[in-house]
Design an enzyme around this catalytic site. Structure first.
Site, PDB file in Angstrom:
ATOM      1  N   HIS A  89      21.708  11.777  29.563  1.00  0.00           N
ATOM      2  CA  HIS A  89      20.996  13.223  28.729  1.00  0.00           C
ATOM      3  C   HIS A  89      20.352  13.262  28.932  1.00  0.00           C
ATOM      4  O   HIS A  89      19.890  14.479  29.142  1.00  0.00           O
ATOM      5  CB  HIS A  89      22.643  13.522  27.223  1.00  0.00           C
ATOM      6  CG  HIS A  89      24.152  13.137  27.676  1.00  0.00           C
ATOM      7  ND1 HIS A  89      24.468  13.861  27.916  1.00  0.00           N
ATOM      8  CD2 HIS A  89      24.645  11.113  27.977  1.00  0.00           C
ATOM      9  CE1 HIS A  89      25.726  13.800  28.105  1.00  0.00           C
ATOM     10  NE2 HIS A  89      25.823  12.422  27.335  1.00  0.00           N
ATOM     11  N   ASP A 119      25.458  24.118  29.410  1.00  0.00           N
ATOM     12  CA  ASP A 119      24.709  24.462  30.863  1.00  0.00           C
ATOM     13  C   ASP A 119      24.654  25.455  31.456  1.00  0.00           C
ATOM     14  O   ASP A 119      24.732  25.897  32.252  1.00  0.00           O
ATOM     15  CB  ASP A 119      25.509  23.900  31.865  1.00  0.00           C
ATOM     16  CG  ASP A 119      26.974  23.678  32.346  1.00  0.00           C
ATOM     17  OD1 ASP A 119      27.448  24.628  31.330  1.00  0.00           O
ATOM     18  OD2 ASP A 119      26.671  23.266  32.752  1.00  0.00           O
TER      19      ASP A 119
END
Length: 192
Positions: A89, A119
């Site tokens: 991540h 995103d």
């Protein structure tokens, strides 16, 4: 003696009024700082969804009043889950930060970048006719694809799908964002 106490009371009262005015100014400043912080994303140097909706509402109001051409881009990062799964991540976060800086650096100061989801980003393009907005979307997609994002010595491949919605009379923040999202989805399915 009574006369001295009465003379001191107005001075003490004026001093207290000045102190209270200064305290009010300090508190108003702090509220403004907190409101600004509440409109910023916690990861990337950009506005969050709340900040976007606030700015978009103002943009729509200007458009309604002055018919200034404007548009919104809905930007979806391709393959962020793949980056997270392959590199962790922290790599995904680095990619989002890189992408945000790339967009911000390649837009006008009057434009706004906001992260609206994991995103997903939105870009507000003020004073932008549809041709200019479409060219901006093409240019940003190309710049992202050609950019080099290195995280801990590993090159992260980045690409985006961008949908465009031109601001129209009667739009609400939700309606224009939804049109841009639908346009992005059409772009994404064309590329697949």
């Amino acid at each position: 003696m009574d006369h001295v106490v009465r003379d001191a009371e107005p001075d003490a009262l004026m001093s207290e009024i000045q102190r209270l005015k200064a305290e009010i100014e300090r508190l108003e400043s702090r509220v403004e700082q907190l409101d600004e912080a509440a409109c910023m994303d916690t990861l990337v140097p950009a506005a969050n969804r709340r900040g976007l909706m606030k700015a978009l509402s103002m943009l729509l109001a200007r458009h309604e009043r002055h018919l200034v051409p404007a548009a919104i881009l809905f930007v979806d990062v391709d393959g962020l889950k793949r980056i997270n799964d392959a590199h962790g991540h922290a790599a995904g976060d680095a990619a989002l930060i890189h992408l945000t800086r790339l967009m911000t650096d390649n837009l006008r100061k009057t434009d706004m970048v906001a992260r609206i989801g994991g995103d997903e980003f939105a870009v507000l393009l003020d004073h932008s006719p549809s041709e200019h907005a479409a060219e901006t979307a093409r240019r940003l997609a190309l710049q992202v694809a050609e950019s080099e994002c290195i995280h801990r010595g590993v090159a992260l491949e980045l690409s985006v799908a961008i949908g465009l919605a031109v601001i129209e009379r009667g739009d609400t923040p939700e309606s224009v964002l939804d049109r841009a999202d639908q346009a992005m989805y059409r772009e994404k399915t064309k590329a697949a």
